[in-house]
Enzyme design. Structure first.
Site, PDB file in Angstrom:
ATOM      1  N   SER A 144      23.422 -32.465 -25.222  1.00 30.98           N
ATOM      2  CA  SER A 144      23.368 -33.534 -24.223  1.00 30.98           C
ATOM      3  C   SER A 144      23.460 -32.897 -22.840  1.00 30.98           C
ATOM      4  O   SER A 144      23.802 -31.712 -22.704  1.00 30.98           O
ATOM      5  CB  SER A 144      24.558 -34.487 -24.443  1.00 30.98           C
ATOM      6  OG  SER A 144      24.771 -35.348 -23.348  1.00 30.98           O
ATOM      7  N   TYR A 157      33.168 -36.943 -25.919  1.00 31.72           N
ATOM      8  CA  TYR A 157      31.721 -36.773 -26.049  1.00 31.72           C
ATOM      9  C   TYR A 157      31.290 -35.424 -25.473  1.00 31.72           C
ATOM     10  O   TYR A 157      30.562 -34.660 -26.113  1.00 31.72           O
ATOM     11  CB  TYR A 157      31.000 -37.917 -25.340  1.00 31.72           C
ATOM     12  CG  TYR A 157      29.493 -37.876 -25.498  1.00 31.72           C
ATOM     13  CD1 TYR A 157      28.885 -38.365 -26.649  1.00 31.72           C
ATOM     14  CD2 TYR A 157      28.680 -37.354 -24.497  1.00 31.72           C
ATOM     15  CE1 TYR A 157      27.507 -38.327 -26.802  1.00 31.72           C
ATOM     16  CE2 TYR A 157      27.303 -37.311 -24.640  1.00 31.72           C
ATOM     17  CZ  TYR A 157      26.724 -37.807 -25.794  1.00 31.72           C
ATOM     18  OH  TYR A 157      25.355 -37.756 -25.944  1.00 31.72           O
TER      19      TYR A 157
END
Length: 254
Positions: A144, A157
């Protein structure tokens, strides 16, 4: 092009029944791969399988909780038993809980870490033997922008996605001898159900992303099809241990 020909290859894509996972699965299918989509939502999988049907290969859905080792082992065994081999693994299963770091519970922390990072480790570990047996393979781990940057609402995350990059590097060095290439893809801001919730929860996010991204738009799942085909194909045989941003320039903008 033979460099990108995946005819006869078998791919497993976790979290493949929508969003980035489906976009990558379509890239693999368009190059001739047979694809097993992995997830928990069988109803959602029906439309994903229908989207793959136009490519003319063999496509199936496998319901599994990839945060557990036994489920990952069964996934690999079932795939190899049905298709005869496993050549490509895309570790895309993911989730996020957006809160300030001091407010996460232990359960929330582990839910995000296990879904995003532990699942990728367990699936890779399970797939290793099957790939080694057939002379090699390709593993593609989904990171990401949070593999590179921080955000106040994304502690577990970002930790999981940073871990994806380091795990990728370690596995690449460990399994190169077995002709297994392991790489990561770092998607930018892609228009999916997951980021739809982010835009609902983070004021001004949509506009800030557009303003920072040089191509001045959000990505779509199909923008990941090409990098999936590249990293799964012979074209990337000398590429391993890297992390490739697919972000419209977001990570190099200011």
């Amino acid at each position: 092009m033979k460099l990108f020909d995946l005819t006869g290859k078998v791919a497993v894509v976790t979290g493949g029944n929508g969003g980035i996972g489906l976009g990558m699965a379509q890239g693999l299918a368009s190059c001739g791969a047979d694809v097993v989509l992995v997830g928990r939502n069988e109803e959602k999988a029906k439309s994903a399988l229908a989207a793959l049907a136009e490519y003319g290969g063999r496509y199936e859905f496998h319901a599994a909780d990839v945060t557990h080792a036994d489920s990952c082992k069964k996934l690999v065994a079932d795939t190899a038993g049905k298709f005869g081999r496993l050549d490509i693994l895309v570790n895309n299963a993911g989730t996020s809980i957006r809160k300030m770091p001091e407010t996460y519970t232990e359960v929330e922390w582990h839910h995000v870490i296990d879904t995003n990072l532990t699942s990728a480790f367990l699936c890779s570990q399970a797939a290793y033997g099957a790939m080694k047996q057939t002379g090699g393979g390709k593993m593609i781990n989904i990171g990401s922008m949070m593999s590179l940057f921080g955000a106040p609402y994304a502690t577990p995350y970002a930790a999981s996605k940073g871990g994806i990059v380091q795990m990728t590097r370690c596995m690449a060095t460990a399994w190169a001898k077995d002709n297994i290439q392991v790489n990561a893809v770092l998607p930018g801001w892609i228009d999916t159900d997951l980021t739809k919730r982010a835009r609902e929860q983070v004021d001004g996010l949509h506009e800030r992303v557009e303003n920072r991204t040089p191509v001045a738009r959000w990505g779509v799942p199909g923008d990941l099809s090409g990098v999936a085909a590249f990293l799964a194909s012979p074209a990337s045989d000398f590429v391993t241990g890297t992390a490739i941003p697919v972000d419209g320039g977001y990570s190099v903008g200011m």
